[in-house]
Write a protein that holds these residues in place. Structure first.
Motif, short mmCIF file in Angstrom:
data_model
loop_
_atom_site.label_atom_id
_atom_site.label_comp_id
_atom_site.label_asym_id
_atom_site.label_seq_id
_atom_site.Cartn_x
_atom_site.Cartn_y
_atom_site.Cartn_z
N VAL A 126 0.86 -1.19 0.00
CA VAL A 126 0.00 0.00 0.00
C VAL A 126 0.89 1.24 0.00
N ARG A 127 0.73 2.07 -1.03
CA ARG A 127 1.53 3.30 -1.12
C ARG A 127 0.77 4.46 -0.50
N GLU A 128 1.53 5.34 0.13
CA GLU A 128 0.92 6.58 0.62
C GLU A 128 1.49 7.75 -0.18
N VAL A 129 0.59 8.66 -0.58
CA VAL A 129 1.04 9.84 -1.33
C VAL A 129 0.60 11.09 -0.56
N PRO A 130 1.33 12.18 -0.73
CA PRO A 130 1.02 13.39 0.04
C PRO A 130 -0.39 13.92 -0.26
N ALA A 131 -0.97 14.58 0.72
CA ALA A 131 -2.30 15.18 0.57
C ALA A 131 -2.22 16.67 0.87
N SER A 132 -2.99 17.47 0.13
CA SER A 132 -3.00 18.93 0.37
C SER A 132 -4.01 19.31 1.45
N VAL A 133 -4.93 18.40 1.76
CA VAL A 133 -5.92 18.67 2.81
C VAL A 133 -5.34 18.23 4.15
N GLU A 134 -5.42 19.11 5.14
CA GLU A 134 -4.86 18.80 6.46
C GLU A 134 -5.56 17.58 7.06
N GLY A 135 -4.77 16.65 7.58
CA GLY A 135 -5.32 15.48 8.25
C GLY A 135 -5.76 14.35 7.33
N LYS A 136 -5.54 14.51 6.04
CA LYS A 136 -5.94 13.46 5.10
C LYS A 136 -4.75 12.54 4.81
N VAL A 137 -5.00 11.24 4.82
CA VAL A 137 -4.01 10.24 4.43
C VAL A 137 -4.48 9.60 3.12
N ASN A 138 -3.65 9.67 2.11
CA ASN A 138 -3.98 9.08 0.80
C ASN A 138 -3.30 7.72 0.65
N VAL A 475 -7.78 5.25 -1.74
CA VAL A 475 -8.56 5.31 -0.50
C VAL A 475 -7.99 6.45 0.33
N SER A 476 -8.84 7.42 0.69
CA SER A 476 -8.37 8.51 1.54
C SER A 476 -9.02 8.40 2.92
N ILE A 477 -8.23 8.72 3.94
CA ILE A 477 -8.70 8.64 5.33
C ILE A 477 -8.55 10.02 5.95
N GLN A 478 -9.67 10.62 6.33
CA GLN A 478 -9.64 11.95 6.95
C GLN A 478 -9.47 11.77 8.46
N THR A 479 -8.27 12.05 8.98
CA THR A 479 -7.96 11.78 10.39
C THR A 479 -8.29 12.97 11.30
N LYS A 480 -8.48 14.16 10.71
CA LYS A 480 -8.88 15.34 11.49
C LYS A 480 -10.14 15.92 10.88
N THR A 481 -10.95 16.50 11.69
CA THR A 481 -12.19 17.08 11.20
C THR A 481 -11.91 18.14 10.14
#
Length: 486
Positions: A126-138, A475-481
């Motif tokens: 599983v690769r992770e790539v940078p996200a421009s939205v704060e708290g998002k994990v791609n 798959v993106s995971i929003q870890t902060k509101t």
């Protein structure tokens, strides 16, 4: 000792199944026309059963661990190693290949299996790539496509079947496979037996012994098939591409070739001759990558032609079961008639027959033509027989232009003593593969194997084949509101 002739059935959902059609096919030895076995053809309904089984089995197979998938592949490879002698003899009997060809094909098939062990774990990465939205994990996941529809040809049936089947299985897919019925044992039965031995769960690999008049386009149109992998003629490949496009299905198409072998002004003629003889006449010229046109700089042309003909004259031809035989039979009488037609076509086009091979049964001794025009019908056709065409070029640049003057672009070769110049020209050749100071028939499981123009779409080989037989998912995971604009 396996007797594959008695295993003359399809393999559907983990069971050996007699074809339900009233039509049958006699599988004959192309050398002596003796009957090897008889296939009862599978029907459209049986093919539909195979796709249904594959779809159901794939859902569970996709959830297996990499170690489980690797264990099956290793056991299948072990089976092929343990039965090498019987397999090579079956290749000789069924395809007319020489013992050398049988050993080469067996070796290439094992290489494809062994390479699959390296990328079988791609599903778990599983690769992770940078996200421009704060708290998002791609996360980027790689998932199996689903069911793969596999259609393989008569010339290298075991290898060209396995290069689709094992990547598909290694990457969590299931397969419905139809070998060319002329080589139903080598291209189908032996592979099904290997996977049965390996303990592959039922339905993950299904093998259908049938032909196109019996099933029509059902290998292409079944809704379960997510990708159609086909190796064969450009004409059939276009038909498959048209249907796949209409149904938005993926394709992996490895089609016809017209491979040029270019001898430049500074080439080592003796080594070029050695390479050209092998690359033209292995398996009677019945290989997609085979040398189709030999383009020689005028300064080397006469010497090359003289030495080439001398070497070709000495090639032993006849019974493929004789270890000394280099040229065995063409696969069937239709291919023989096509080859004889190309010989007559070359003559009509003004080429000079400096060596004209005699026909003995279904064996055609080598023919060599000089003074061939590059734009002649013979030169622009895929010969698929033991016929060599020698074309003269005035300059090195013209030789490369001639090489590119074709609708096809699979393999190619350049002979030169200047490796830097060779590399430059190699990049100018409009082919998927170019070999400097070698012949055109090269394969390996870790290179991007495939062609340009009308020679096909897609690439086999690790890691390129991974992209062909999987799909990627974000798959993106929003870890902060997250605060929204409205």
């Amino acid at each position: 000792m396996e007797h594959y002739e008695s295993l003359n059935q399809s393999y559907i959902n983990g069971k050996w199944v007699e074809g339900a059609s009233t039509n049958s096919y006699e599988n004959v030895n192309p050398y002596d026309d003796s009957v090897i076995t008889k296939f009862q053809l599978a029907t459209k309904d049986q093919l539909a059963d195979a796709f249904e089984a594959a779809k159901k089995a794939q859902e569970q197979w996709a959830k297996t661990t990499v170690d489980e998938r690797k264990a099956v592949i290793q056991k299948a490879a072990y089976y092929l190693k343990e039965h090498k002698e019987e397999i090579v003899q079956t290749i000789v009997k069924e395809s007319g290949g020489t013992i050398l060809k049988g050993n080469v094909e067996h070796h290439l098939t094992l290489e494809v299996l062994e390479e699959a062990l390296y990328y079988a774990g791609e599903l778990d990465e599983v690769r992770e790539v940078p996200a421009s939205v704060e708290g998002k994990v791609n996360q980027i996941h790689r998932l199996p496509l689903g069911v793969i529809s596999s259609i393989s040809p008569f010339n290298f049936p075991m290898n060209l079947s396995m290069r689709t089947i094992v990547p598909a299985i290694a990457l969590g897919n299931s397969v419905v496979h139809k070998p060319d019925i002329q080589v139903g044992l080598t291209g189908g039965v032996i592979l099904a037996k290997a996977f049965e031995y390996a303990g592959l769960p039922k339905g993950v690999f299904n093998m259908i012994i049938t032909d196109s008049p019996e099933i029509g386009d059902d290998m292409l149109t079944n809704p379960a098939a997510q990708l159609i992998s086909f190796t064969g003629s450009t004409e059939v490949g276009k038909h498959i591409g048209e249907i796949a496009g209409r149904n938005l299905k993926r394709v992996a198409l490895e089609l016809g070739g017209n491979s040029p072998f270019v001898v430049l002004s500074d080439a080592d003629v003796d080594q070029a001759v050695n390479a050209a003889v092998f690359g033209k006449f292995i398996h009677q010229g019945q290989i997609c990558m085979i040398i189709n046109r030999i383009i020689v700089h005028q300064d080397k042309y006469e010497t090359f032609a003289e030495k080439f003909v001398e070497k070709v004259k000495a090639l032993p031809y006849g019974n493929p079961g004789d270890p000394n035989t280099v040229i065995g039979p063409l696969v069937n009488k239709k291919q023989m008639e096509k080859a004889l037609g190309f010989i007559e076509e070359a003559k009509r086009g003004g080429a000079t027959p400096v060596l004209e091979g005699k026909r003995e049964g279904n064996v055609l001794a080598p023919s060599v033509f000089t003074n061939v025009e590059n734009n002649s019908k013979a030169a622009q056709s895929e010969l698929f027989g033991p016929i060599a065409l020698l074309i003269k070029a005035r300059t090195d640049e013209e030789a490369i232009e001639m090489a590119n003057d074709t609708d096809h672009g699979l393999s190619s070769a350049i002979f030169t003593s200047d490796l830097k110049k060779g590399e430059q020209y190699a990049l100018e050749l409009e082919a998927g593969m170019t070999h400097i100071n070698d012949q055109t028939v090269n394969d390996a499981p870790n290179i991007p194997f495939g062609g340009n123009k009308q020679s096909g779409l897609g690439r086999f080989g690790n890691p390129w084949v991974v992209d062909e037989f999987t799909t990627t998912k974000w798959v993106s995971i929003q870890t902060k509101t997250r605060q929204f604009a409205f």
